[in-house]
Design an enzyme around this catalytic site. Sequence first.
Site, PDB file in Angstrom:
ATOM      1  N   THR A   1     -45.375 -49.541  42.615  1.00 29.65           N
ATOM      2  CA  THR A   1     -46.791 -49.431  44.063  1.00 29.65           C
ATOM      3  C   THR A   1     -45.522 -49.047  44.997  1.00 29.65           C
ATOM      4  O   THR A   1     -45.080 -49.982  45.923  1.00 29.65           O
ATOM      5  CB  THR A   1     -46.860 -50.797  44.076  1.00 29.65           C
ATOM      6  OG1 THR A   1     -45.087 -51.646  43.823  1.00 29.65           O
ATOM      7  CG2 THR A   1     -48.184 -51.047  42.905  1.00 29.65           C
TER       8      THR A   1
ATOM      9  N   THR B   1     -46.077 -54.924  42.282  1.00 31.48           N
ATOM     10  CA  THR B   1     -46.305 -56.358  42.988  1.00 31.48           C
ATOM     11  C   THR B   1     -47.561 -55.450  43.965  1.00 31.48           C
ATOM     12  O   THR B   1     -47.175 -54.203  44.452  1.00 31.48           O
ATOM     13  CB  THR B   1     -45.439 -55.960  44.057  1.00 31.48           C
ATOM     14  OG1 THR B   1     -44.593 -56.864  42.517  1.00 31.48           O
ATOM     15  CG2 THR B   1     -44.877 -56.972  45.141  1.00 31.48           C
TER      16      THR B   1
ATOM     17  N   LEU C   1     -26.826 -66.486  49.585  1.00 32.26           N
ATOM     18  CA  LEU C   1     -25.910 -66.385  50.897  1.00 32.26           C
ATOM     19  C   LEU C   1     -24.784 -66.002  51.178  1.00 32.26           C
ATOM     20  O   LEU C   1     -24.400 -66.027  51.363  1.00 32.26           O
ATOM     21  CB  LEU C   1     -26.185 -68.097  51.234  1.00 32.26           C
ATOM     22  CG  LEU C   1     -26.917 -68.785  51.620  1.00 32.26           C
ATOM     23  CD1 LEU C   1     -27.170 -70.337  51.658  1.00 32.26           C
ATOM     24  CD2 LEU C   1     -28.588 -68.087  52.976  1.00 32.26           C
TER      25      LEU C   1
ATOM     26  N   CYS D   1     -37.162 -53.250  44.977  1.00 29.39           N
ATOM     27  CA  CYS D   1     -37.995 -53.753  45.843  1.00 29.39           C
ATOM     28  C   CYS D   1     -38.072 -55.074  47.263  1.00 29.39           C
ATOM     29  O   CYS D   1     -39.362 -54.885  48.158  1.00 29.39           O
ATOM     30  CB  CYS D   1     -37.687 -55.770  44.578  1.00 29.39           C
ATOM     31  SG  CYS D   1     -38.285 -54.704  42.275  1.00 29.39           S
TER      32      CYS D   1
ATOM     33  N   LYS E   1     -26.725 -53.223  43.387  1.00 28.14           N
ATOM     34  CA  LYS E   1     -26.307 -54.278  42.862  1.00 28.14           C
ATOM     35  C   LYS E   1     -25.337 -53.825  42.046  1.00 28.14           C
ATOM     36  O   LYS E   1     -25.722 -52.508  41.452  1.00 28.14           O
ATOM     37  CB  LYS E   1     -26.928 -54.905  42.945  1.00 28.14           C
ATOM     38  CG  LYS E   1     -27.701 -54.904  42.178  1.00 28.14           C
ATOM     39  CD  LYS E   1     -28.360 -56.582  42.076  1.00 28.14           C
ATOM     40  CE  LYS E   1     -29.733 -56.340  40.811  1.00 28.14           C
ATOM     41  NZ  LYS E   1     -29.999 -57.604  40.602  1.00 28.14           N
TER      42      LYS E   1
HETATM   43  C1  UGA Z   1     -35.340 -58.975  43.296  1.00 29.85           C
HETATM   44  C2  UGA Z   1     -35.602 -60.329  43.011  1.00 29.85           C
HETATM   45  O1  UGA Z   1     -34.798 -60.626  43.033  1.00 29.85           O
HETATM   46  C3  UGA Z   1     -36.426 -60.885  41.863  1.00 29.85           C
HETATM   47  O2  UGA Z   1     -36.909 -61.954  41.688  1.00 29.85           O
HETATM   48  C4  UGA Z   1     -37.764 -59.511  41.892  1.00 29.85           C
HETATM   49  O3  UGA Z   1     -38.517 -60.087  40.587  1.00 29.85           O
HETATM   50  C5  UGA Z   1     -37.349 -57.413  41.916  1.00 29.85           C
HETATM   51  O4  UGA Z   1     -36.781 -58.461  43.203  1.00 29.85           O
HETATM   52  C6  UGA Z   1     -38.730 -57.406  41.706  1.00 29.85           C
HETATM   53  O5  UGA Z   1     -39.717 -56.965  42.638  1.00 29.85           O
HETATM   54  O6  UGA Z   1     -39.346 -57.217  41.126  1.00 29.85           O
HETATM   55  P1  UGA Z   1     -33.762 -57.329  42.556  1.00 29.85           P
HETATM   56  O7  UGA Z   1     -34.036 -55.992  43.297  1.00 29.85           O
HETATM   57  O8  UGA Z   1     -33.140 -56.811  40.714  1.00 29.85           O
HETATM   58  O9  UGA Z   1     -34.141 -58.424  42.496  1.00 29.85           O
HETATM   59  O10 UGA Z   1     -32.301 -57.210  43.147  1.00 29.85           O
HETATM   60  P2  UGA Z   1     -32.210 -58.865  43.643  1.00 29.85           P
HETATM   61  O11 UGA Z   1     -30.689 -59.629  43.143  1.00 29.85           O
HETATM   62  O12 UGA Z   1     -32.611 -59.847  44.675  1.00 29.85           O
HETATM   63  O13 UGA Z   1     -30.962 -58.437  44.833  1.00 29.85           O
HETATM   64  C7  UGA Z   1     -31.279 -57.665  46.198  1.00 29.85           C
HETATM   65  C8  UGA Z   1     -30.424 -57.755  47.111  1.00 29.85           C
HETATM   66  O14 UGA Z   1     -29.859 -57.886  48.050  1.00 29.85           O
HETATM   67  C9  UGA Z   1     -29.135 -56.555  46.074  1.00 29.85           C
HETATM   68  O15 UGA Z   1     -28.652 -55.316  47.407  1.00 29.85           O
HETATM   69  C10 UGA Z   1     -27.910 -57.640  46.844  1.00 29.85           C
HETATM   70  O16 UGA Z   1     -26.692 -56.598  47.063  1.00 29.85           O
HETATM   71  C11 UGA Z   1     -28.491 -58.334  47.712  1.00 29.85           C
HETATM   72  N1  UGA Z   1     -28.112 -59.774  47.946  1.00 29.85           N
HETATM   73  C12 UGA Z   1     -28.249 -60.588  47.166  1.00 29.85           C
HETATM   74  C13 UGA Z   1     -27.138 -59.995  48.858  1.00 29.85           C
HETATM   75  O17 UGA Z   1     -26.978 -59.067  49.709  1.00 29.85           O
HETATM   76  N2  UGA Z   1     -26.666 -61.122  48.927  1.00 29.85           N
HETATM   77  C14 UGA Z   1     -27.541 -61.992  48.899  1.00 29.85           C
HETATM   78  O18 UGA Z   1     -26.670 -63.361  48.382  1.00 29.85           O
HETATM   79  C15 UGA Z   1     -28.313 -61.475  46.888  1.00 29.85           C
END
Ligand code: UGA
Length: 454
Positions: free
Chosen positions: A86, A122, A253, A263, A324
């Site tokens: 989506t 989603t 955080l 996402c 990431k």
């Molecule tokens: C995210 C959600 O965490 C999942 O629960 C969800 O299912 C998924 O999207 C989705 O909708 O399919 P994801 O995109 O795999 O998962 O990655 P995250 O681990 O959430 O990280 C997202 C972004 O936030 C990354 O760029 C990461 O570096 C950043 N981030 C995350 C930070 O800068 N600081 C943090 O403390 C955590």
Amino acid sequence: MNIVVIGTGYVGLVSGTCFAEMGFNVTCVDKIEDKINKLKENIIPIYEPGLEEMVARNVTAGRITFTTDLAAALKDADIVSIAVGTPTRKLDGYADLTYVFDAAKEIATALDHYAVIVTKSTVPAGTGYKIREIIQRTNPSLEFDIASNPEFLREGNAITDFMEPDRVVCGTESTRAREHMAKLYAPLAKAGAEIIHTDIISSELIKYAANTFLATKVSFINEMADLCEKVGGNITDVAYGMGTDQRIGNKFLQPGPGYGGSCFPKDTTAMVNIGERALSPITIVDAVVKVNRARPHRMVAKIIDAAGGDIEGKKIAFLGLTFKPNTDDVRDSIAILVADELARSGATVVAYDPKGMDEAKEVIGQTVTYATDTDEALQDADVMVLATEWSEFCALSPDTLRSKLKQPIVVDLRNAYDPAAMQQAGFDYISIGRAPVFAYSGEQAALARQTKTA
Ligand code: UGA
């Protein structure tokens, strides 16, 4: 039960494989023939730890098959899960539901017995009802129910997130569908997972609320980090101090270059749009989006400043391109945006990523130079930038860095290194929301920096 999963992207492939692992018969369907052929040969289109082994195990056990033939797959289906993309609609930022509605039409055309049609993608609130309308219109005599079953897995941790979820959300208003969903998740419930049953709209909203709230935490801590840099605080201590309050929690955080991936950027933009359409603006998320959009440019400014105000002709060792670690996904990766802007500003960017090189090449092509390993990227660089916190980058010792870099300047966008250790090793070390340290202190530092700038 027989489960059909439509879409073999992250969510579809991981959930299909995990359903098979739980003991169900699963058929994964995709329109892209090449992808299906590769899956049949156990070539997995994405990098996800543990997935390849799990697919192989379930193929051998005869619990999972891959096909492009939806009609054949639907023959004995009890549950049909729509897990197609989506993406953000270019025109207005709303979620593009074309693939979801196309899948609904195709299911309606081919299905000839009762099944529960589940949305795993989603989707904005109310989409489930639209799917029901489409199916009823296409095949008025079909007996079916709809349900919403959002997925919360993270890339890089997808299998554990699926098999050991904090919760499973099932939204449906039909008792029969609810029983099917309860049966589907019985193995996880037995292992202790909480299964939350709601109506369809609430379930659809839970997914957006969860993702946009997490993105809000990230943008919040990033702005706090900026404030720390201005007023002299330490973001690590601030995040720890606030995160130990159990009402806040210490997850998400970690300050950085901004959130990316397939996402958060898409879902925050869609949430703003959903609020506007419903005349119920979500102004907080609007601000979150704005903070995140400004971030890559801010990171570039930080790097240029660390390099002495000018990066023209300088070699920048750029570590990390994926959004990431532990994924090969570069979709909406801030690292990519930063690398690209640095190169366009005149620097020679030599980038390396353990898994995302091919994917990065498809997005930014030859704007940057690609090293074959970390050492090659670091060799004789004027500045090193750590953009994605892969463990092999975090494990680099100050001594190794010193032996490779031409100038001891490190800009760490993930706060992976210890400022005191970096200072002791003679680095100019600039991180996020923490006081920068310089190789020399006081007048010496000012002098050294002036010389560098000149
Ligand atoms: C995210 C959600 O965490 C999942 O629960 C969800 O299912 C998924 O999207 C989705 O909708 O399919 P994801 O995109 O795999 O998962 O990655 P995250 O681990 O959430 O990280 C997202 C972004 O936030 C990354 O760029 C990461 O570096 C950043 N981030 C995350 C930070 O800068 N600081 C943090 O403390 C955590």
